[in-house]
Design a protein around this motif. Structure first.
Motif, PDB file in Angstrom:
ATOM      1  N   VAL A   1       0.792  -1.233   0.000  1.00 38.20           N
ATOM      2  CA  VAL A   1       0.000   0.000   0.000  1.00 38.20           C
ATOM      3  C   VAL A   1       0.822   1.279   0.000  1.00 38.20           C
ATOM      4  O   VAL A   1       0.279   2.340  -0.294  1.00 38.20           O
ATOM      5  N   ASN A   2       2.104   1.224   0.306  1.00 41.60           N
ATOM      6  CA  ASN A   2       2.900   2.446   0.330  1.00 41.60           C
ATOM      7  C   ASN A   2       2.963   3.016  -1.088  1.00 41.60           C
ATOM      8  O   ASN A   2       3.364   2.325  -2.024  1.00 41.60           O
ATOM      9  N   LYS A   3       2.574   4.272  -1.230  1.00 38.89           N
ATOM     10  CA  LYS A   3       2.501   4.919  -2.544  1.00 38.89           C
ATOM     11  C   LYS A   3       3.824   4.906  -3.294  1.00 38.89           C
ATOM     12  O   LYS A   3       3.845   4.898  -4.515  1.00 38.89           O
ATOM     13  N   GLY A   4       4.890   4.922  -2.581  1.00 36.50           N
ATOM     14  CA  GLY A   4       6.196   5.013  -3.225  1.00 36.50           C
ATOM     15  C   GLY A   4       6.763   3.702  -3.724  1.00 36.50           C
ATOM     16  O   GLY A   4       7.829   3.688  -4.320  1.00 36.50           O
ATOM     17  N   ILE A   5       6.082   2.583  -3.477  1.00 37.73           N
ATOM     18  CA  ILE A   5       6.690   1.300  -3.843  1.00 37.73           C
ATOM     19  C   ILE A   5       5.735   0.347  -4.567  1.00 37.73           C
ATOM     20  O   ILE A   5       5.425  -0.726  -4.083  1.00 37.73           O
ATOM     21  N   PRO A   6       5.304   0.727  -5.759  1.00 31.14           N
ATOM     22  CA  PRO A   6       4.474  -0.200  -6.533  1.00 31.14           C
ATOM     23  C   PRO A   6       5.274  -1.405  -7.014  1.00 31.14           C
ATOM     24  O   PRO A   6       4.729  -2.339  -7.582  1.00 31.14           O
ATOM     25  N   ALA A   7       6.568  -1.386  -6.771  1.00 29.68           N
ATOM     26  CA  ALA A   7       7.453  -2.450  -7.249  1.00 29.68           C
ATOM     27  C   ALA A   7       7.122  -3.813  -6.646  1.00 29.68           C
ATOM     28  O   ALA A   7       7.323  -4.831  -7.295  1.00 29.68           O
ATOM     29  N   PHE A   8       6.629  -3.862  -5.407  1.00 27.56           N
ATOM     30  CA  PHE A   8       6.377  -5.163  -4.800  1.00 27.56           C
ATOM     31  C   PHE A   8       5.288  -5.919  -5.557  1.00 27.56           C
ATOM     32  O   PHE A   8       5.412  -7.100  -5.834  1.00 27.56           O
ATOM     33  N   ARG A   9       4.216  -5.208  -5.921  1.00 28.45           N
ATOM     34  CA  ARG A   9       3.129  -5.831  -6.685  1.00 28.45           C
ATOM     35  C   ARG A   9       3.663  -6.312  -8.034  1.00 28.45           C
ATOM     36  O   ARG A   9       3.349  -7.408  -8.486  1.00 28.45           O
ATOM     37  N   SER A  10       4.477  -5.493  -8.690  1.00 29.88           N
ATOM     38  CA  SER A  10       5.050  -5.862  -9.990  1.00 29.88           C
ATOM     39  C   SER A  10       5.947  -7.086  -9.858  1.00 29.88           C
ATOM     40  O   SER A  10       5.917  -7.987 -10.704  1.00 29.88           O
ATOM     41  N   TYR A  11       6.744  -7.123  -8.811  1.00 29.92           N
ATOM     42  CA  TYR A  11       7.647  -8.248  -8.553  1.00 29.92           C
ATOM     43  C   TYR A  11       6.829  -9.532  -8.383  1.00 29.92           C
ATOM     44  O   TYR A  11       7.152 -10.576  -8.955  1.00 29.92           O
ATOM     45  N   MET A  12       5.763  -9.428  -7.592  1.00 23.29           N
ATOM     46  CA  MET A  12       4.900 -10.589  -7.354  1.00 23.29           C
ATOM     47  C   MET A  12       4.259 -11.049  -8.671  1.00 23.29           C
ATOM     48  O   MET A  12       4.228 -12.235  -8.975  1.00 23.29           O
ATOM     49  N   MET A  13       3.769 -10.097  -9.456  1.00 21.39           N
ATOM     50  CA  MET A  13       3.136 -10.429 -10.731  1.00 21.39           C
ATOM     51  C   MET A  13       4.140 -11.101 -11.665  1.00 21.39           C
ATOM     52  O   MET A  13       3.817 -12.118 -12.287  1.00 21.39           O
ATOM     53  N   ASP A  14       5.351 -10.564 -11.757  1.00 17.28           N
ATOM     54  CA  ASP A  14       6.367 -11.154 -12.630  1.00 17.28           C
ATOM     55  C   ASP A  14       6.690 -12.593 -12.244  1.00 17.28           C
ATOM     56  O   ASP A  14       6.837 -13.462 -13.105  1.00 17.28           O
ATOM     57  N   GLU A  15       6.827 -12.846 -10.940  1.00 18.00           N
ATOM     58  CA  GLU A  15       7.130 -14.208 -10.487  1.00 18.00           C
ATOM     59  C   GLU A  15       5.994 -15.172 -10.812  1.00 18.00           C
ATOM     60  O   GLU A  15       6.228 -16.295 -11.256  1.00 18.00           O
ATOM     61  N   ILE A  16       4.774 -14.736 -10.584  1.00 19.19           N
ATOM     62  CA  ILE A  16       3.627 -15.602 -10.873  1.00 19.19           C
ATOM     63  C   ILE A  16       3.524 -15.846 -12.374  1.00 19.19           C
ATOM     64  O   ILE A  16       3.301 -16.975 -12.813  1.00 19.19           O
ATOM     65  N   LEU A  17       3.714 -14.798 -13.177  1.00 16.20           N
ATOM     66  CA  LEU A  17       3.695 -14.964 -14.638  1.00 16.20           C
ATOM     67  C   LEU A  17       4.756 -15.961 -15.085  1.00 16.20           C
ATOM     68  O   LEU A  17       4.484 -16.827 -15.923  1.00 16.20           O
ATOM     69  N   SER A  18       5.938 -15.857 -14.525  1.00 17.35           N
ATOM     70  CA  SER A  18       7.029 -16.753 -14.884  1.00 17.35           C
ATOM     71  C   SER A  18       6.677 -18.207 -14.561  1.00 17.35           C
ATOM     72  O   SER A  18       6.871 -19.098 -15.385  1.00 17.35           O
ATOM     73  N   ASN A  19       6.178 -18.419 -13.355  1.00 17.55           N
ATOM     74  CA  ASN A  19       5.832 -19.786 -12.946  1.00 17.55           C
ATOM     75  C   ASN A  19       4.652 -20.333 -13.726  1.00 17.55           C
ATOM     76  O   ASN A  19       4.634 -21.509 -14.086  1.00 17.55           O
ATOM     77  N   LEU A  20       3.662 -19.497 -13.996  1.00 19.61           N
ATOM     78  CA  LEU A  20       2.520 -19.953 -14.788  1.00 19.61           C
ATOM     79  C   LEU A  20       2.946 -20.274 -16.215  1.00 19.61           C
ATOM     80  O   LEU A  20       2.449 -21.233 -16.814  1.00 19.61           O
ATOM     81  N   GLY A  21       3.862 -19.478 -16.750  1.00 23.60           N
ATOM     82  CA  GLY A  21       4.352 -19.737 -18.106  1.00 23.60           C
ATOM     83  C   GLY A  21       4.975 -21.111 -18.219  1.00 23.60           C
ATOM     84  O   GLY A  21       4.696 -21.864 -19.155  1.00 23.60           O
ATOM     85  N   GLU A  22       5.802 -21.454 -17.244  1.00 24.89           N
ATOM     86  CA  GLU A  22       6.429 -22.775 -17.231  1.00 24.89           C
ATOM     87  C   GLU A  22       5.382 -23.871 -17.090  1.00 24.89           C
ATOM     88  O   GLU A  22       5.453 -24.907 -17.741  1.00 24.89           O
ATOM     89  N   LEU A  23       4.401 -23.618 -16.244  1.00 29.18           N
ATOM     90  CA  LEU A  23       3.346 -24.590 -16.007  1.00 29.18           C
ATOM     91  C   LEU A  23       2.511 -24.833 -17.255  1.00 29.18           C
ATOM     92  O   LEU A  23       2.205 -25.971 -17.600  1.00 29.18           O
ATOM     93  N   VAL A  24       2.159 -23.769 -17.952  1.00 25.64           N
ATOM     94  CA  VAL A  24       1.349 -23.891 -19.162  1.00 25.64           C
ATOM     95  C   VAL A  24       2.143 -24.580 -20.257  1.00 25.64           C
ATOM     96  O   VAL A  24       1.590 -25.371 -21.020  1.00 25.64           O
TER      97      VAL A  24
END
Length: 186
Positions: free
Chosen positions: A104-127
């Motif tokens: 929720v900290n306005k200055g750090i949207p990076a955590f959400r992006s980091y989480m999304m990238d990791e999930i995308l990476s793992n889902l890509g391998e899974l698919v």
């Protein structure tokens, strides 16, 4: 790594997260972090180049802790499964204040992006391993499932875990089964 170094880094990151809970990232100074961690400003610069590097290392540290909690019990690959979702939500429930601060900290949207990238990476391998329905675009399926997972995790943490971990994991799993984006997995 030396125990003293780990202890110092943990104190610095802990102080940094405490400050993030109180104010926006842009308003935090290295001096404040040093005071809160009870170390010198120079000690912080021995471990981090600046507050942006500290933020990156902090996000990396807490994401690794989350990732490790989600690993299968035997330490092998991170496959999408109901037990994985349950472990993830239980871990986040136990450490809600830290992850809420990082999301929720306005200055750090990076955590959400980091989480999304990791999930995308793992889902890509899974698919790649299991495939998708013939009439479905692989990238659309991956984006949809990753966005759904991250969106639910984010909503749940931001709203102070309004549903018990087991229940939210069950509901998310049920939704993933219903949409049948990846029928071989769900």
């Amino acid at each position: 790594m030396d125990r003293r170094i780990r202890k110092t880094q943990k104190a610095i990151i802990g102080a940094f997260v405490e400050l993030l809970a109180e104010k926006d990232f842009k308003d935090i100074t290295i001096n404040e972090v040093a005071d809160r961690a009870d170390v010198s400003r120079g000690t912080i610069y021995l471990h981090y180049m600046d507050k942006f590097d500290l933020l990156d290392k902090c996000i990396d540290y807490y994401f690794k802790k989350l990732f490790e909690s989600c690993m299968r019990l035997d330490g092998t690959s991170l496959l999408l499964s109901k037990p994985l979702l349950v472990r993830t939500f239980e871990y986040l429930e136990q450490h809600e204040s830290i992850y809420k601060t990082l999301l929720v900290n306005k200055g750090i949207p990076a955590f959400r992006s980091y989480m999304m990238d990791e999930i995308l990476s793992n889902l890509g391998e899974l698919v790649d391993v299991s495939g998708v329905k013939p009439d479905m675009n692989k990238e659309v399926a991956i984006q949809f499932v990753a966005s759904a997972i991250v969106g639910v995790l984010e909503w749940w943490i931001i709203h102070a875990t309004p549903i018990p971990a087991m229940d939210i994991a069950e509901q998310l799993w049920s939704l993933l089964e219903r949409i049948q984006v990846m029928p071989h997995l769900l």
